[in-house]
Design an enzyme around this catalytic site. Structure first.
Site, PDB file in Angstrom:
ATOM      1  N   GLU A 188       8.517  -6.759   3.890  1.00 47.61           N
ATOM      2  CA  GLU A 188       7.718  -6.151   2.955  1.00 47.61           C
ATOM      3  C   GLU A 188       6.268  -5.863   3.453  1.00 47.61           C
ATOM      4  O   GLU A 188       5.420  -6.826   3.752  1.00 47.61           O
ATOM      5  CB  GLU A 188       7.367  -7.371   1.783  1.00 47.61           C
ATOM      6  CG  GLU A 188       8.543  -8.037   1.039  1.00 47.61           C
ATOM      7  CD  GLU A 188       8.002  -8.546  -0.133  1.00 47.61           C
ATOM      8  OE1 GLU A 188       8.368  -8.317  -1.268  1.00 47.61           O
ATOM      9  OE2 GLU A 188       7.254  -9.682  -0.155  1.00 47.61           O
ATOM     10  N   HIS A 200       6.000 -15.539   2.071  1.00 53.49           N
ATOM     11  CA  HIS A 200       5.587 -14.274   1.484  1.00 53.49           C
ATOM     12  C   HIS A 200       4.274 -13.906   2.124  1.00 53.49           C
ATOM     13  O   HIS A 200       3.189 -14.976   2.392  1.00 53.49           O
ATOM     14  CB  HIS A 200       5.640 -14.365   0.035  1.00 53.49           C
ATOM     15  CG  HIS A 200       5.147 -13.266  -0.636  1.00 53.49           C
ATOM     16  ND1 HIS A 200       3.944 -12.420  -0.608  1.00 53.49           N
ATOM     17  CD2 HIS A 200       6.201 -12.397  -1.412  1.00 53.49           C
ATOM     18  CE1 HIS A 200       4.039 -11.540  -1.459  1.00 53.49           C
ATOM     19  NE2 HIS A 200       5.484 -11.220  -1.589  1.00 53.49           N
ATOM     20  N   LYS A 229       5.816 -14.124  -9.013  1.00 53.38           N
ATOM     21  CA  LYS A 229       4.484 -14.498  -8.395  1.00 53.38           C
ATOM     22  C   LYS A 229       3.541 -15.466  -9.516  1.00 53.38           C
ATOM     23  O   LYS A 229       4.415 -16.306  -9.975  1.00 53.38           O
ATOM     24  CB  LYS A 229       3.625 -13.448  -7.968  1.00 53.38           C
ATOM     25  CG  LYS A 229       4.263 -12.277  -7.147  1.00 53.38           C
ATOM     26  CD  LYS A 229       3.607 -11.181  -6.536  1.00 53.38           C
ATOM     27  CE  LYS A 229       4.404 -10.533  -5.916  1.00 53.38           C
ATOM     28  NZ  LYS A 229       3.485  -9.421  -5.065  1.00 53.38           N
ATOM     29  N   ASN A 235      10.330 -11.570  -7.991  1.00 53.42           N
ATOM     30  CA  ASN A 235       9.254 -12.266  -7.391  1.00 53.42           C
ATOM     31  C   ASN A 235       8.036 -12.283  -8.651  1.00 53.42           C
ATOM     32  O   ASN A 235       7.320 -11.314  -8.500  1.00 53.42           O
ATOM     33  CB  ASN A 235       8.777 -12.074  -6.329  1.00 53.42           C
ATOM     34  CG  ASN A 235       7.605 -13.064  -5.851  1.00 53.42           C
ATOM     35  OD1 ASN A 235       7.543 -14.063  -6.554  1.00 53.42           O
ATOM     36  ND2 ASN A 235       7.155 -12.762  -4.703  1.00 53.42           N
ATOM     37  N   SER A 261       6.361  -2.459  -3.923  1.00 54.71           N
ATOM     38  CA  SER A 261       6.531  -1.086  -4.868  1.00 54.71           C
ATOM     39  C   SER A 261       7.768  -0.545  -5.434  1.00 54.71           C
ATOM     40  O   SER A 261       7.638   0.751  -5.441  1.00 54.71           O
ATOM     41  CB  SER A 261       5.227  -0.140  -4.520  1.00 54.71           C
ATOM     42  OG  SER A 261       4.079  -0.671  -4.403  1.00 54.71           O
ATOM     43  N   GLU A 310       1.652 -13.159   0.808  1.00 59.62           N
ATOM     44  CA  GLU A 310       0.295 -13.540  -0.220  1.00 59.62           C
ATOM     45  C   GLU A 310       0.131 -15.081   0.315  1.00 59.62           C
ATOM     46  O   GLU A 310      -0.953 -15.575   0.151  1.00 59.62           O
ATOM     47  CB  GLU A 310       0.887 -13.213  -1.616  1.00 59.62           C
ATOM     48  CG  GLU A 310       0.558 -11.926  -1.980  1.00 59.62           C
ATOM     49  CD  GLU A 310       1.430 -11.492  -3.087  1.00 59.62           C
ATOM     50  OE1 GLU A 310       1.757 -12.355  -3.790  1.00 59.62           O
ATOM     51  OE2 GLU A 310       1.480 -10.233  -3.389  1.00 59.62           O
ATOM     52  N   GLY A 354       2.434  -4.169  -4.796  1.00 57.03           N
ATOM     53  CA  GLY A 354       1.354  -3.817  -5.634  1.00 57.03           C
ATOM     54  C   GLY A 354       0.545  -2.601  -5.641  1.00 57.03           C
ATOM     55  O   GLY A 354      -0.502  -2.655  -6.368  1.00 57.03           O
TER      56      GLY A 354
END
Ligand code: 13P
Length: 247
Positions: free
Chosen positions: A163, A93, A12, A10, A209, A95, A169
């Site tokens: 996730e 997702h 992003k 991904n 990660s 985010e 991250g």
């Protein structure tokens, strides 16, 4: 039940045409391990260009709108993404759930819109650190699953990515036991929701990660059928060993 491993990058909001060489390198790495299904979800602006050089990897998008068309400035429909060359799309997702305030009902509607165009879908779930620390991670994620799971969910078009938000991250990952426990809980809930046959065929990805050092151990866990990889998917050099680890 044997499930083909699925490893998806991904990107992003990263990547210009200058990075298409990385797409090509990743496509070549994918060709080395045909037993693993490999994909890259790139920014929408790169889908057309990436499709031309992705080799053995599929190209996907990172979101789609739940409507087919209309007055939604700045949004992209599943048909638009498909026309550009995407064959998969990520929905839900964290985010987007956070930054764009997407609800689980929105996420289910997006998944259905994608399916209507023949796109395959990765549906993301995951808890915050606060929820993890309160001991309610499994309840939270199973509730998210129940609310986000689209009608007709089946392994030929839908995969699920767990996730944990606090692992994205950050370089921090759950223990292997925590990943196994969550994936097993998701599989059990899916059996109830869509039947044992469909649930046992559905691929459950871990994301957060993932890197070349931890991928083999994570992908080897029961009920982990691959990964959704952010930062470590941006270059062929970083992503190729992760792809190889799934073989
Ligand atoms: P990182 O691999 O950078 O932690 O990102 C995970 C992710 O959010 C993939 O969708």
């Amino acid at each position: 039940m044997s499930r083909r491993k699925l490893v998806v990058g991904n990107w992003k909001m990263n990547g210009l045409r200058a990075q298409l060489g990385e797409v090509e390198a990743i496509g070549k790495a994918a060709a080395e391990v045909p037993e693993v299904e490999v994909g890259l979800c790139v920014p929408a602006t790169l889908i057309a260009g990436a499709t031309g050089c992705a080799g053995a990897a599929f190209i996907g998008a990172q979101d789609c709108h739940m409507k087919q068309s209309g007055a939604h400035t700045g949004c992209l429909s599943a048909a638009m993404l498909k026309e550009a060359g995407a064959t998969w799309v990520i929905v839900g997702h964290s985010e987007r759930r956070t930054d764009q305030h997407e609800t689980s009902a929105d996420v289910a509607a997006k998944a259905l819109a994608a399916r209507a165009e023949g796109l395959k879908v990765i549906l993301c779930l995951g808890e915050s650190l606060e929820t993890r620390d309160s001991g309610k991670a499994i309840d939270y994620v199973l509730n998210q699953l129940a609310e986000s799971l689209p009608e007709g969910a089946a392994p030929d078009w839908l995969s699920i990515a767990y996730e944990p938000i606090w692992a994205i991250g950050t370089g921090r990952i759950p223990t292997m036991e925590q990943i196994e426990e969550m994936h097993s809980a998701i599989r059990t809930a899916l059996r109830q929701a869509i039947g044992a046959g469909a649930a046992d065929g559905m691929r459950l990805l871990y994301g957060g990660s993932v890197n070349a050092d931890n991928a083999a151990e994570i992908f080897g866990l029961a009920d982990v059928d691959g990964g959704l990889v952010g930062g470590a998917s941006l270059t062929g050099a970083k992503f190729a060993p992760i792809i190889a680890a799934a073989a």
